[in-house]
Motif scaffolding. Structure first.
Motif, PDB file in Angstrom:
ATOM      1  N   LEU A  47       0.821  -1.213   0.000  1.00 53.92           N
ATOM      2  CA  LEU A  47       0.000   0.000   0.000  1.00 53.92           C
ATOM      3  C   LEU A  47       0.855   1.263   0.000  1.00 53.92           C
ATOM      4  CD1 LEU A  47      -2.801  -1.069   2.500  1.00 53.92           C
ATOM      5  CD2 LEU A  47      -3.006  -0.793   0.020  1.00 53.92           C
ATOM      6  N   ILE A  48       1.917   1.269   0.801  1.00 52.66           N
ATOM      7  CA  ILE A  48       2.813   2.432   0.843  1.00 52.66           C
ATOM      8  C   ILE A  48       3.447   2.656  -0.524  1.00 52.66           C
ATOM      9  CG2 ILE A  48       5.001   3.276   1.792  1.00 52.66           C
ATOM     10  CD1 ILE A  48       4.153   1.909   4.468  1.00 52.66           C
ATOM     11  N   ALA A  49       3.918   1.579  -1.143  1.00 55.49           N
ATOM     12  CA  ALA A  49       4.535   1.701  -2.466  1.00 55.49           C
ATOM     13  C   ALA A  49       3.524   2.225  -3.489  1.00 55.49           C
ATOM     14  CB  ALA A  49       5.098   0.354  -2.908  1.00 55.49           C
ATOM     15  N   ALA A  50       2.300   1.706  -3.435  1.00 52.93           N
ATOM     16  CA  ALA A  50       1.266   2.139  -4.382  1.00 52.93           C
ATOM     17  C   ALA A  50       0.942   3.623  -4.207  1.00 52.93           C
ATOM     18  CB  ALA A  50       0.010   1.294  -4.196  1.00 52.93           C
ATOM     19  N   GLU A  51       0.968   4.092  -2.957  1.00 56.41           N
ATOM     20  CA  GLU A  51       0.665   5.507  -2.697  1.00 56.41           C
ATOM     21  C   GLU A  51       1.648   6.448  -3.386  1.00 56.41           C
ATOM     22  OE1 GLU A  51       0.399   6.311   1.502  1.00 56.41           O
ATOM     23  OE2 GLU A  51      -1.282   4.938   1.748  1.00 56.41           O
ATOM     24  N   VAL A  52       2.897   5.993  -3.549  1.00 54.89           N
ATOM     25  CA  VAL A  52       3.902   6.842  -4.204  1.00 54.89           C
ATOM     26  C   VAL A  52       4.114   6.452  -5.667  1.00 54.89           C
ATOM     27  CG1 VAL A  52       5.066   7.432  -2.056  1.00 54.89           C
ATOM     28  CG2 VAL A  52       5.856   5.475  -3.380  1.00 54.89           C
ATOM     29  N   GLY A  53       3.266   5.537  -6.163  1.00 60.25           N
ATOM     30  CA  GLY A  53       3.304   5.198  -7.581  1.00 60.25           C
ATOM     31  C   GLY A  53       4.311   4.139  -7.985  1.00 60.25           C
ATOM     32  N   ILE A  54       4.736   3.310  -7.030  1.00 63.79           N
ATOM     33  CA  ILE A  54       5.668   2.227  -7.354  1.00 63.79           C
ATOM     34  C   ILE A  54       4.918   0.896  -7.246  1.00 63.79           C
ATOM     35  CG2 ILE A  54       7.804   1.033  -6.737  1.00 63.79           C
ATOM     36  CD1 ILE A  54       8.748   3.660  -5.455  1.00 63.79           C
ATOM     37  N   PRO A  55       4.618   0.274  -8.381  1.00 59.07           N
ATOM     38  CA  PRO A  55       3.932  -1.019  -8.314  1.00 59.07           C
ATOM     39  C   PRO A  55       4.903  -2.126  -7.902  1.00 59.07           C
ATOM     40  CG  PRO A  55       4.391  -0.456 -10.596  1.00 59.07           C
ATOM     41  CD  PRO A  55       4.847   0.711  -9.761  1.00 59.07           C
ATOM     42  N   ILE A  56       4.455  -2.988  -7.028  1.00 54.43           N
ATOM     43  CA  ILE A  56       5.245  -4.160  -6.632  1.00 54.43           C
ATOM     44  C   ILE A  56       4.479  -5.382  -7.103  1.00 54.43           C
ATOM     45  CG2 ILE A  56       6.200  -5.510  -4.733  1.00 54.43           C
ATOM     46  CD1 ILE A  56       6.373  -2.970  -3.082  1.00 54.43           C
ATOM     47  N   HIS A  57       5.108  -6.149  -7.993  1.00 54.38           N
ATOM     48  CA  HIS A  57       4.485  -7.368  -8.490  1.00 54.38           C
ATOM     49  C   HIS A  57       5.043  -8.602  -7.796  1.00 54.38           C
ATOM     50  CE1 HIS A  57       2.526  -5.017 -11.554  1.00 54.38           C
ATOM     51  NE2 HIS A  57       3.682  -4.486 -11.874  1.00 54.38           N
ATOM     52  N   ASP A  58       6.248  -8.448  -7.199  1.00 56.49           N
ATOM     53  CA  ASP A  58       6.904  -9.581  -6.555  1.00 56.49           C
ATOM     54  C   ASP A  58       7.730  -9.054  -5.380  1.00 56.49           C
ATOM     55  OD1 ASP A  58       8.338 -11.815  -5.797  1.00 56.49           O
ATOM     56  OD2 ASP A  58       9.222 -12.174  -7.769  1.00 56.49           O
ATOM     57  N   LEU A  59       7.308  -9.357  -4.152  1.00 51.57           N
ATOM     58  CA  LEU A  59       8.025  -8.899  -2.960  1.00 51.57           C
ATOM     59  C   LEU A  59       9.398  -9.560  -2.813  1.00 51.57           C
ATOM     60  CD1 LEU A  59       5.067  -8.736  -0.427  1.00 51.57           C
ATOM     61  CD2 LEU A  59       6.474  -6.814  -1.195  1.00 51.57           C
ATOM     62  N   ASP A  60       9.681 -10.587  -3.601  1.00 57.04           N
ATOM     63  CA  ASP A  60      10.989 -11.244  -3.571  1.00 57.04           C
ATOM     64  C   ASP A  60      11.955 -10.668  -4.604  1.00 57.04           C
ATOM     65  OD1 ASP A  60      10.417 -13.081  -1.498  1.00 57.04           O
ATOM     66  OD2 ASP A  60       9.315 -14.335  -2.930  1.00 57.04           O
ATOM     67  N   ASP A  61      11.509  -9.733  -5.416  1.00 56.97           N
ATOM     68  CA  ASP A  61      12.349  -9.142  -6.459  1.00 56.97           C
ATOM     69  C   ASP A  61      13.306  -8.130  -5.830  1.00 56.97           C
ATOM     70  OD1 ASP A  61      13.511  -7.852  -8.614  1.00 56.97           O
ATOM     71  OD2 ASP A  61      11.623  -7.607  -9.713  1.00 56.97           O
ATOM     72  N   LEU A  62      14.581  -8.492  -5.738  1.00 58.92           N
ATOM     73  CA  LEU A  62      15.582  -7.637  -5.099  1.00 58.92           C
ATOM     74  C   LEU A  62      15.839  -6.342  -5.851  1.00 58.92           C
ATOM     75  CD1 LEU A  62      18.172 -10.330  -3.956  1.00 58.92           C
ATOM     76  CD2 LEU A  62      16.367  -9.234  -2.619  1.00 58.92           C
ATOM     77  N   ASP A  63      15.379  -6.256  -7.084  1.00 59.73           N
ATOM     78  CA  ASP A  63      15.499  -5.008  -7.817  1.00 59.73           C
ATOM     79  C   ASP A  63      14.391  -4.027  -7.445  1.00 59.73           C
ATOM     80  OD1 ASP A  63      17.791  -5.768  -9.180  1.00 59.73           O
ATOM     81  OD2 ASP A  63      16.651  -6.692 -10.812  1.00 59.73           O
ATOM     82  N   VAL A  64      13.396  -4.506  -6.710  1.00 60.67           N
ATOM     83  CA  VAL A  64      12.268  -3.662  -6.320  1.00 60.67           C
ATOM     84  C   VAL A  64      12.273  -3.374  -4.822  1.00 60.67           C
ATOM     85  CG1 VAL A  64       9.747  -3.471  -6.285  1.00 60.67           C
ATOM     86  CG2 VAL A  64      10.884  -4.551  -8.225  1.00 60.67           C
ATOM     87  N   VAL A  65      12.418  -4.428  -4.007  1.00 56.30           N
ATOM     88  CA  VAL A  65      12.361  -4.289  -2.550  1.00 56.30           C
ATOM     89  C   VAL A  65      13.605  -4.901  -1.921  1.00 56.30           C
ATOM     90  CG1 VAL A  65      11.055  -4.799  -0.449  1.00 56.30           C
ATOM     91  CG2 VAL A  65       9.849  -4.513  -2.610  1.00 56.30           C
ATOM     92  N   ARG A  66      14.220  -4.161  -1.012  1.00 57.12           N
ATOM     93  CA  ARG A  66      15.350  -4.672  -0.231  1.00 57.12           C
ATOM     94  C   ARG A  66      14.875  -4.839   1.203  1.00 57.12           C
ATOM     95  NH1 ARG A  66      19.760  -0.896   1.283  1.00 57.12           N
ATOM     96  NH2 ARG A  66      20.523  -1.980   3.082  1.00 57.12           N
ATOM     97  N   TRP A  67      14.974  -6.070   1.723  1.00 57.48           N
ATOM     98  CA  TRP A  67      14.557  -6.391   3.080  1.00 57.48           C
ATOM     99  C   TRP A  67      15.786  -6.402   3.973  1.00 57.48           C
ATOM    100  CZ3 TRP A  67       9.396  -6.711   3.912  1.00 57.48           C
ATOM    101  CH2 TRP A  67       8.585  -6.907   2.794  1.00 57.48           C
ATOM    102  N   VAL A  68      15.778  -5.621   5.031  1.00 55.61           N
ATOM    103  CA  VAL A  68      16.906  -5.529   5.962  1.00 55.61           C
ATOM    104  C   VAL A  68      16.440  -6.047   7.326  1.00 55.61           C
ATOM    105  CG1 VAL A  68      18.522  -3.964   7.099  1.00 55.61           C
ATOM    106  CG2 VAL A  68      17.802  -3.512   4.739  1.00 55.61           C
ATOM    107  N   GLY A  69      17.213  -6.931   7.920  1.00 56.21           N
ATOM    108  CA  GLY A  69      16.852  -7.426   9.249  1.00 56.21           C
ATOM    109  C   GLY A  69      15.737  -8.448   9.242  1.00 56.21           C
ATOM    110  N   GLY A  70      15.616  -9.172   8.165  1.00 56.67           N
ATOM    111  CA  GLY A  70      14.590 -10.200   8.051  1.00 56.67           C
ATOM    112  C   GLY A  70      13.832 -10.039   6.750  1.00 56.67           C
ATOM    113  N   GLY A  71      13.286 -11.132   6.276  1.00 50.91           N
ATOM    114  CA  GLY A  71      12.563 -11.122   5.010  1.00 50.91           C
ATOM    115  C   GLY A  71      11.112 -10.691   5.162  1.00 50.91           C
ATOM    116  N   LYS A  72      10.364 -10.930   4.120  1.00 49.87           N
ATOM    117  CA  LYS A  72       8.975 -10.461   4.067  1.00 49.87           C
ATOM    118  C   LYS A  72       8.067 -11.129   5.092  1.00 49.87           C
ATOM    119  CE  LYS A  72       7.629 -13.658   0.427  1.00 49.87           C
ATOM    120  NZ  LYS A  72       7.229 -13.787  -0.963  1.00 49.87           N
ATOM    121  N   PHE A  73       8.505 -12.242   5.680  1.00 48.37           N
ATOM    122  CA  PHE A  73       7.699 -12.924   6.687  1.00 48.37           C
ATOM    123  C   PHE A  73       8.105 -12.563   8.115  1.00 48.37           C
ATOM    124  CE2 PHE A  73       7.452 -15.940   3.024  1.00 48.37           C
ATOM    125  CZ  PHE A  73       6.107 -15.769   2.763  1.00 48.37           C
ATOM    126  N   THR A  74       9.053 -11.650   8.270  1.00 47.00           N
ATOM    127  CA  THR A  74       9.546 -11.274   9.599  1.00 47.00           C
ATOM    128  C   THR A  74       8.820 -10.015  10.067  1.00 47.00           C
ATOM    129  OG1 THR A  74      11.709 -12.191   9.049  1.00 47.00           O
ATOM    130  CG2 THR A  74      11.602 -10.697  10.938  1.00 47.00           C
TER     131      THR A  74
END
Length: 78
Positions: A47-74
């Motif tokens: 939702l935050i990404a969509a608010e600023v106009g950045i579509p996320i199609h894959d939360l595992d895509d390292l070119d789109v989202v960088r997870w620090v201190g744990g992955g998407k399930f943390t």
């Protein structure tokens, strides 16, 4: 060090930082290095990404989202 042996540094615009204690716990979301919000779930990140106009199609895509201190399930502090 040659280019071939350089570590992969994500060009991701979105960075989701480690879990912060709180009630409920949350993760800070940055876009282009700037604080943009707090997420309490993967849905919040989308939702935050969509608010600023950045579509996320894959939360595992390292070119789109960088997870620090744990992955998407943390979502709870360790």
């Amino acid at each position: 060090m040659t280019e071939g042996s350089a570590p992969h540094l994500s060009p991701a615009r979105i960075t989701v930082l480690g879990v912060q204690p709180g009630n409920p716990p949350f993760r800070i979301v940055e876009i282009d290095g700037e604080f943009v919000g707090r997420a309490m779930s993967m849905t919040d990140v989308l939702l935050i990404a969509a608010e600023v106009g950045i579509p996320i199609h894959d939360l595992d895509d390292l070119d789109v989202v960088r997870w620090v201190g744990g992955g998407k399930f943390t979502w709870t502090p360790h």
